[in-house]
Scaffold this active site. Structure first.
Site, PDB file in Angstrom:
ATOM      1  CB  SER A 328      -0.920   0.015   1.232  1.00 41.83           C
ATOM      2  OG  SER A 328      -0.147   0.082   2.422  1.00 41.83           O
ATOM      3  CE  LYS A 329      -2.711   6.077  -2.683  1.00 42.24           C
ATOM      4  NZ  LYS A 329      -3.701   7.185  -2.652  1.00 42.24           N
ATOM      5  NE  ARG A 330       0.488  -0.315   6.005  1.00 42.91           N
ATOM      6  CZ  ARG A 330       1.279  -1.223   6.548  1.00 42.91           C
ATOM      7  NH1 ARG A 330       2.423  -0.844   7.091  1.00 42.91           N
ATOM      8  NH2 ARG A 330       0.936  -2.494   6.581  1.00 42.91           N
ATOM      9  N   GLY A 332       5.527   3.204   0.378  1.00 43.74           N
ATOM     10  CA  GLY A 332       6.238   3.978  -0.631  1.00 43.74           C
ATOM     11  C   GLY A 332       5.486   3.985  -1.947  1.00 43.74           C
TER      12      GLY A 332
END
Length: 592
Positions: A328-330, A332
């Site tokens: 996921s975006k967390r 990177g």
């Protein structure tokens, strides 16, 4: 119409079916095919629907077969796959891999790759996002045969443009008894969930309107009461599919409950849209992420109710982060556009994504898109999740970058250097030589910015002050510097550099003899004094290139480039005694 046993057997043989126990009563459009010997059924035709009247048999031995006379015959020789993104954001690497697997599977079978836009989420879907998704797919080289921009025989290719079709099939389900109108309010549905929770039961619909009479339905419609269309699910039994990646997958039907296929505002629900789209677009294989596996139960029931044979399903494992959670975006960068902006090449991304869950059984890790088409088989796709290793991806991109034809690599890096303001020009002798010299330190196009800036810098004092420079200083560096300055003053150094690499090689050999040094003891002090660094690319090529750029105006003034002549001037002003004293002081501190 009466059918003989032979005619009935022929009819059933032509019809698709899946095995599960059935608890439905009063649904005339379902045929029950027994697993045990029995007397012939009585078959009748009414309003273009087949009605099968069965003698009394053991319910545990029943199989449901859809009996719609308008079922679609599937041509197993024609492979048609689809990639169906929702235009609500950027194309995630997981979606890109799904598109890739669909593309190479279709190409390997001589089939068609269809692009369908699932934009029924009107609030979140945007044209900008759709355009970005199409651009990302094109950048990866995954060109579709049919889609919203190029059309095709099975359009429209946006779900928002297919509402009339969904309503048509919803009415078919209503007419056949597989769906019914539900007038329950939001408050009633919420109360059902609360009751189920208290009883520790699955939060399924109670079926309040499943057995309503025509009079009850007409009464609510006369009042203008909002209603949804619910699909009638068998109350017991098991539904099974054979997934091409995961093998047999089964669900208990009693955990599902009757589900909504059309909302009260007339908008279709996702699982209904997808099924109708795949049917009417003649999709033969559905290759998608495993997070869609639970949706398959509802979709399979709709296929059967509509009388259509299901496509082959293949659910690909998720792409995981290093901590084994879903990427996921967390973690990177996760979208194709982000990696593109970071300087990744499309061919490297295609290659790396293919390796996330697939391999051809060899040690090979490098494949062109065409080679993937030639080698890909769905049987070699793994069930387990694949970890996205950004370090390996970067390394692979570097390999692809250095395999580019020299002129293409020069154009890429030259353009980047000019666009970022380091250089005034994007081509020429300096650019060509710089690319050749620095390419081994570049894994991403964006890496070249730091590589060139570092090359042009002259951090002499920082280097001399570092602990790593201590051995070089102790090897009479100040005396070596005096000899180098003498060679410059005599005109020997620059005369040699004017002749390029051959001139440098001839001069350095002569200079080494004069100072009685060779190998590391010769080249390390030369590197420190002329480049200001302890490490870097080939010292000869570096100095020649510094000499070339010092004679032109290609470097932007704000970069703070120090020419060779300016470096020589700085060398004259070095207080060697202070660095030597520092070395002595550090030695004394260590000895204490």
């Amino acid at each position: 119409m009466q059918a003989t046993s032979a005619q009935m057997a022929t009819l059933l043989e032509r019809m698709p079916w899946t095995r599960f126990r059935c608890g439905i009563t009063g649904v005339a459009s379902l045929l029950f095919r027994p697993s045990l010997p029995m007397s012939p059924p009585s078959v009748h035709c009414h309003n273009n629907k087949i009605i099968c009247l069965m003698p009394a048999i053991n319910k545990r031995c029943l199989s449901i077969v859809s009996a719609s006379t308008s079922f679609v015959k599937k041509n197993d020789n024609v492979v048609r796959v689809r990639f169906a993104p929702s235009p609500t954001g950027n194309l995630h690497v997981g979606g890109a891999r799904t598109a890739l697997f669909n593309y190479i599977f279709a190409r390997s079978k001589g089939g068609k790759f269809v692009l369908r836009i699932e934009d029924t989420d009107l609030e979140r879907s945007t044209k900008e996002s759709e355009k970005a998704v199409l651009q990302d797919l094109s950048w990866l080289g995954l060109h579709w045969d049919e889609g919203p921009d190029i059309g095709g025989d099975y359009g429209p290719y946006r779900q928002s443009e297919r509402n009339a079709l969904y309503k048509q099939y919803a009415e078919k389900l209503l007419d056949s008894g597989h769906a019914y109108r539900c007038f329950c309010s939001s408050e009633e549905l919420e109360k059902m969930k609360e009751i189920a929770k208290l009883k520790q039961l699955p939060p399924v619909y109670s079926g309040k309107w499943a057995s309503a009479t025509d009079e009850e339905v007409q009464e609510e419609m006369g009042k203008g009461t909002p209603f949804t269309y619910r699909f009638r699910v068998p109350k017991e039994g098991i539904l099974k599919i054979n997934d091409l990646i995961r093998g047999e997958v089964s669900w208990n039907l009693d955990t599902l409950g009757d589900f909504v296929i059309m909302r009260s505002n007339g908008q279709p629900v996702y699982n209904f849209c997808v099924t109708v789209d795949d049917v009417t677009m003649a999709i033969s294989h559905v290759i998608r992420a495993e997070e869609h596996l639970p949706n398959t139960l509802r979709q399979a029931l709709i296929y059967k109710a509509l009388g259509f044979r299901m496509p082959y399903f293949a659910h690909v494992s998720l792409i995981l982060a290093p901590d084994k959670s879903k990427l996921s975006k967390r973690h990177g960068a996760t979208s194709v556009s982000q990696f593109k902006e970071m300087g990744y090449l499309p061919q490297a991304m295609v290659n790396y994504l293919a390796l996330l869950g697939w391999g051809d059984g060899t040690e090979n890790e490098f494949y062109t898109l065409q080679e993937l088409v030639e080698k890909f088989t769905i049987e070699r796709v793994n069930k387990g999740g694949a970890v996205f290793d950004s370090t390996k991806f970067r390394w692979m991109n570097g390999q692809y970058l250095r395999l580019l034809p020299p002129e293409e690599l020069t154009k890429l890096l030259g353009h980047h250097w000019k666009s970022t303001g380091i250089l005034m020009e994007s081509e020429g002798l300096f650019v060509e030589e710089a690319v050749d010299l620095l390419k081994d330190s570049v894994d991403l196009i964006t890496d070249s910015e730091n590589a060139l800036s570092n090359f042009l810098s002259y951090p002499l004092y920082e280097t001399l002050s570092s602990s790593e420079a201590k051995p070089v200083l102790e090897d009479r560096l100040s005396e070596f510097a005096d000899s180098l300055l003498a060679a410059y003053d005599a005109g020997e150094l620059f005369d040699a550099l004017d002749e390029g690499k051959p001139g440098w090689q001839k001069w350095v050999k002569s200079f080494g003899k004069s100072v009685k040094r060779k190998g590391k003891s010769l080249f390390m002090p030369l590197r420190v004094l002329l480049t200001g660094k302890l490490h870097g690319p080939d010292i000869g090529a570096s100095v020649v290139l510094l000499h070339i750029v010092g004679n032109g105006e290609i470097i932007a003034s704000q970069e703070g480039f120090v020419t060779l002549e300016e470096r020589i001037k700085l060398l004259r002003g070095v207080d060697w005694e202070s660095f030597n004293n520092q070395t002595v002081l550090e030695s004394a501190t260590v000895s204490q």
